[in-house]
Motif scaffolding. Structure first.
Motif, PDB file in Angstrom:
ATOM      1  N   GLU A  72      -4.620  -5.540 -10.456  1.00  0.00           N
ATOM      2  CA  GLU A  72      -4.988  -4.645  -9.352  1.00  0.00           C
ATOM      3  C   GLU A  72      -5.180  -5.414  -8.049  1.00  0.00           C
ATOM      4  O   GLU A  72      -4.776  -4.949  -6.981  1.00  0.00           O
ATOM      5  N   ASN A  73      -5.770  -6.595  -8.157  1.00  0.00           N
ATOM      6  CA  ASN A  73      -5.944  -7.409  -6.958  1.00  0.00           C
ATOM      7  C   ASN A  73      -4.598  -7.764  -6.344  1.00  0.00           C
ATOM      8  O   ASN A  73      -4.422  -7.698  -5.133  1.00  0.00           O
ATOM      9  N   CYS A  74      -3.659  -8.123  -7.211  1.00  0.00           N
ATOM     10  CA  CYS A  74      -2.341  -8.514  -6.706  1.00  0.00           C
ATOM     11  C   CYS A  74      -1.603  -7.335  -6.085  1.00  0.00           C
ATOM     12  O   CYS A  74      -0.802  -7.518  -5.165  1.00  0.00           O
ATOM     13  N   LEU A  75      -1.874  -6.144  -6.586  1.00  0.00           N
ATOM     14  CA  LEU A  75      -1.135  -4.976  -6.097  1.00  0.00           C
ATOM     15  C   LEU A  75      -1.684  -4.421  -4.779  1.00  0.00           C
ATOM     16  O   LEU A  75      -1.053  -3.556  -4.160  1.00  0.00           O
TER      17      LEU A  75
ATOM     18  N   ILE B 196       8.859  -1.206  -8.115  1.00  0.00           N
ATOM     19  CA  ILE B 196       9.273  -2.458  -7.440  1.00  0.00           C
ATOM     20  C   ILE B 196       8.082  -3.426  -7.395  1.00  0.00           C
ATOM     21  O   ILE B 196       8.214  -4.630  -7.661  1.00  0.00           O
ATOM     22  N   ALA B 197       6.917  -2.887  -7.063  1.00  0.00           N
ATOM     23  CA  ALA B 197       5.709  -3.713  -6.973  1.00  0.00           C
ATOM     24  C   ALA B 197       5.397  -4.347  -8.323  1.00  0.00           C
ATOM     25  O   ALA B 197       5.025  -5.530  -8.407  1.00  0.00           O
ATOM     26  N   HIS B 198       5.564  -3.570  -9.368  1.00  0.00           N
ATOM     27  CA  HIS B 198       5.241  -4.073 -10.702  1.00  0.00           C
ATOM     28  C   HIS B 198       6.209  -5.190 -11.120  1.00  0.00           C
ATOM     29  O   HIS B 198       5.798  -6.190 -11.718  1.00  0.00           O
TER      30      HIS B 198
ATOM     31  N   LEU C  64       1.826 -13.452  -1.832  1.00  0.00           N
ATOM     32  CA  LEU C  64       3.294 -13.431  -1.826  1.00  0.00           C
ATOM     33  C   LEU C  64       3.881 -12.103  -2.308  1.00  0.00           C
ATOM     34  O   LEU C  64       5.100 -11.939  -2.331  1.00  0.00           O
ATOM     35  N   MET C  65       3.020 -11.150  -2.659  1.00  0.00           N
ATOM     36  CA  MET C  65       3.497  -9.891  -3.250  1.00  0.00           C
ATOM     37  C   MET C  65       4.506  -9.155  -2.383  1.00  0.00           C
ATOM     38  O   MET C  65       5.505  -8.643  -2.886  1.00  0.00           O
ATOM     39  N   ASN C  66       4.242  -9.081  -1.093  1.00  0.00           N
ATOM     40  CA  ASN C  66       5.139  -8.299  -0.218  1.00  0.00           C
ATOM     41  C   ASN C  66       6.259  -9.149   0.387  1.00  0.00           C
ATOM     42  O   ASN C  66       6.829  -8.772   1.402  1.00  0.00           O
ATOM     43  N   LYS C  67       6.537 -10.278  -0.270  1.00  0.00           N
ATOM     44  CA  LYS C  67       7.586 -11.200   0.177  1.00  0.00           C
ATOM     45  C   LYS C  67       7.449 -11.557   1.659  1.00  0.00           C
ATOM     46  O   LYS C  67       8.378 -11.323   2.455  1.00  0.00           O
ATOM     47  N   PRO C  68       6.287 -12.116   2.035  1.00  0.00           N
ATOM     48  CA  PRO C  68       6.118 -12.479   3.445  1.00  0.00           C
ATOM     49  C   PRO C  68       7.009 -13.669   3.792  1.00  0.00           C
ATOM     50  O   PRO C  68       7.395 -14.442   2.922  1.00  0.00           O
ATOM     51  N   LYS C  69       7.292 -13.806   5.080  1.00  0.00           N
ATOM     52  CA  LYS C  69       8.126 -14.942   5.512  1.00  0.00           C
ATOM     53  C   LYS C  69       7.252 -16.151   5.811  1.00  0.00           C
ATOM     54  O   LYS C  69       7.738 -17.281   5.883  1.00  0.00           O
ATOM     55  N   ILE C  70       5.965 -15.887   5.993  1.00  0.00           N
ATOM     56  CA  ILE C  70       5.053 -16.973   6.363  1.00  0.00           C
ATOM     57  C   ILE C  70       3.813 -16.910   5.483  1.00  0.00           C
ATOM     58  O   ILE C  70       3.247 -15.825   5.272  1.00  0.00           O
ATOM     59  N   LEU C  71       3.393 -18.069   5.011  1.00  0.00           N
ATOM     60  CA  LEU C  71       2.146 -18.131   4.247  1.00  0.00           C
ATOM     61  C   LEU C  71       1.146 -18.960   5.045  1.00  0.00           C
ATOM     62  O   LEU C  71       1.430 -20.116   5.403  1.00  0.00           O
TER      63      LEU C  71
END
Lengths: 370, 235
Positions: free
Chosen positions: B111-114, B126-128, B165-172
């Motif tokens: 749940e935290n990751c989602l 897709i999220a899963h 990284l869940m939403n595929k960011p370009k920057i961390l």
């Protein structure tokens, strides 16, 4: 699902606090439901006295209370002869006291009055009613609290009356009241030659408009209203209903303060969590929705508990013999909907400031918050 | 001369701070004094410096969590300090990892990751799938249903990494990502972090005290007196 869990989780974390808020709303809802239902029931009972086998009520124009209305006997006699009228029954209302009862409602009625015809006669014979001026018929509960039996004499107000019958009705006012011949009541209440109202039964309902116009043109100081119209416009009913909603509203207002307090505490204890949500892309609206969601859930649970509590309370009141016939425990669906809607609105209003506070939390500062 | 000065026309600047000033306590403490900085797409950049030198502040500015007093901050060529950009930025452009994991203790690892996917309204399926991919990579797949309290420090930080990284960011943007872990776990989590940003093609800007970790990045920048210096350094 996570959204719902975020709402539920916080309630679960602070069970006692949530329970107290739910209880606050529940008692407010129960109070509102009880007061409104009892007063609606009372209003309904009073109006049912007037609407007994009739569809129109004629009374003095511009009186605030039917007890002060004075309709001349001549008007009743004239109206009864109109071809569109099936029957016209003058009724005189009066209030007296006895040694042990401060308020006894008296009904001065004619021998053929529909109230007498429709009542269940427990003792006595209806045909004897109206033959002597000191004869009275008692409602079952009135006979009980006056300690009267058939053929006994009871002191009512400044006189003593002979009980010639005891009747049972479903109406609390009638059951706890005294029926006198109209002439006796006119004399007793010093209203010779008049009644409070005339209840009218028409031959066909199509004649209602014409009848009302005719009353207006023939008797300028009188007004004819259909029963439903009367119930809507009678100022005493309006005052009673407004009072009931105001009392209930005050209860809910207190409930709203309880919710507001809970929600403020809820926001304060989850500042860091809100910041985490903001950092992870939650919008102001999404954060506010969690706060409103929690508040709405508290209100909904409170409303449901309040409905159960109020129903139990009304049922218990109905079981009290002294209140028999006075309490109508039937909860009108519209009242139910209004009460639930008000409870939810209360919850939302209570969550307004906490939600705005939560939405304004700056993540960068809140993440330093321990 | 810096690496960005040598950027070719094919290399894209994704983080850009232009003469940024930032102070706190109504100007009593100035942490950034005309700081300028650029990072290219796919780079791993470490920011070193003493506590209070402005490392976290710079990260917060790039993440839209704070605003500069003067100067401008750009992410992927778009100025950050515009309200309408902020949600898009936080939902799709950047991911955050903090020293303290900043997970919600009453929720499970899954749940935290989602949370970011819920915020962004990403399709559940897709999220899963993304969740399974990341937890597989970080060795957390068998812990999906666990509450955060039951996870170890390293697992919590790996969870935070997955979430970022869940939403595929370009920057961390990582603020002392291993600062609360012991040396051994820290090295393992950092190795994983570098591996993930490399395979996901993410640009990493990391604030750290640990020079050992910092030297494993493409660039090591030092912050002093409110400015950024890039020492002569090659991996």
């Amino acid at each position: 699902m996570i959204f719902v869990k975020l709402v539920w989780t916080n309630m679960e974390r602070h069970r006692i606090r949530s329970f107290i808020s739910i209880a606050g709303i529940a008692f407010s809802v129960a109070a509102m439901l009880t007061v409104v239902t009892i007063l609606q029931g009372a209003v309904g009972m009073f109006s049912s006295i007037l609407s007994s086998d009739s569809e129109i009520i004629v009374f003095e124009r511009n009186v605030s209370d039917l007890f002060f209305s004075s309709v001349p006997q001549s008007a009743a006699d004239a109206i009864a002869k109109w071809p569109t009228v099936s029957h016209a029954d003058p009724v005189l209302f009066g209030v007296v006291s006895s040694a042990s009862n401060p308020i006894i409602t008296c009904f001065g009625v004619t021998a053929g009055d529909p109230r007498m015809r429709q009542a269940t006669w427990i003792a006595g014979d209806r045909t004897n009613f109206g033959q002597h001026v000191d004869d009275v018929v008692l409602g079952e509960r009135a006979a009980e609290f006056l300690g009267a039996k058939l053929d006994s004499h009871v002191p009512i107000g400044h006189a003593t009356f002979h009980v010639i019958g005891i009747v049972k009705t479903a109406n609390g006012f009638e059951d706890g009241g005294v029926f006198m011949p109209l002439v006796s009541a006119q004399s007793f209440f010093h209203k010779q030659g008049s009644s409070s109202v005339i209840t009218i039964k028409l031959r066909t309902k199509d004649d209602v408009t014409a009848f009302k116009s005719r009353v207006k043109s023939n008797f300028g100081n009188l007004i004819a209203l259909e029963n439903s119209e009367f119930n809507r416009t009678y100022s005493q009913f309006k005052i009673l209903k407004a009072t009931a909603w105001a009392v209930g509203g005050c209860g809910l207002l207190l409930g709203a303060f309880g919710v507001a307090n809970t929600m403020i505490m809820s926001v304060f204890t989850r500042i860091r969590e809100i910041a985490i949500l903001r950092v992870n892309g939650f919008s102001h609206v999404q954060v506010g929705s969690i706060i409103f969601g929690e508040s709405a859930l508290i209100s909904l649970l409170g409303a449901l508990a309040g409905l159960a509590l109020g129903s139990c309370f009304l049922f218990a009141l109905k079981l009290i013999p002294a209140l028999h016939g006075y309490v109508d425990s039937t909860i009108h669906p519209l009242i139910l909907l209004i009460v639930i809607a008000l409870a939810l609105l209360t919850g939302i209003a209570g969550a307004l400031y906490p939600a705005i506070y939560a939405m304004r939390i700056r993540a960068v500062e809140a993440l330093r918050f321990e | 001369m810096t690496v960005t000065d040598n950027a070719t026309e094919h290399e894209r600047v994704v983080l850009h701070a232009d003469e940024v000033w930032k102070s706190y306590d109504r100007g009593a403490i100035t942490v950034l004094k005309g700081t300028s900085f650029k990072a290219l797409e796919g780079q791993t950049v470490a920011l070193c410096g003493p506590s209070g030198c402005g490392k976290s502040t710079l990260l917060h500015l790039f993440g839209g969590l704070d605003t500069p007093d003067q100067g401008r901050v750009f992410v992927n060529g778009i100025e950050v300090n515009r309200q309408r950009n902020l949600l898009k930025l936080l939902r799709h452009e950047v991911g955050f990892v903090f020293q303290l994991h900043n997970l919600i203790p009453d929720l499970t690892l899954e749940e935290n990751c989602l949370i970011p996917t819920v915020a962004a309204g990403i399709d559940r399926q897709i999220a899963h799938e993304r969740l399974l991919h990341l937890t597989e990579r970080t060795g957390l797949r068998h812990r999906l249903g666990q509450r955060i309290q039951k996870l170890s420090g390293g697992e919590r930080q790996r969870t935070a990494l997955c979430r970022a990284l869940m939403n595929k960011p370009k920057i961390l943007l990582a603020d002392e990502p291993t600062g609360s872990l012991d040396e051994e776990i820290s090295a393992r989590v950092f190795a994983l972090l570098l591996e993930l940003v490399a395979t996901e093609g993410v640009t990493l800007l990391m604030a750290t005290h640990d020079r050992g970790l910092a030297e494993r990045c493409d660039r090591l920048l030092e912050m002093r007196d409110g400015k950024i210096y890039e020492p002569a350094y090659a991996r």
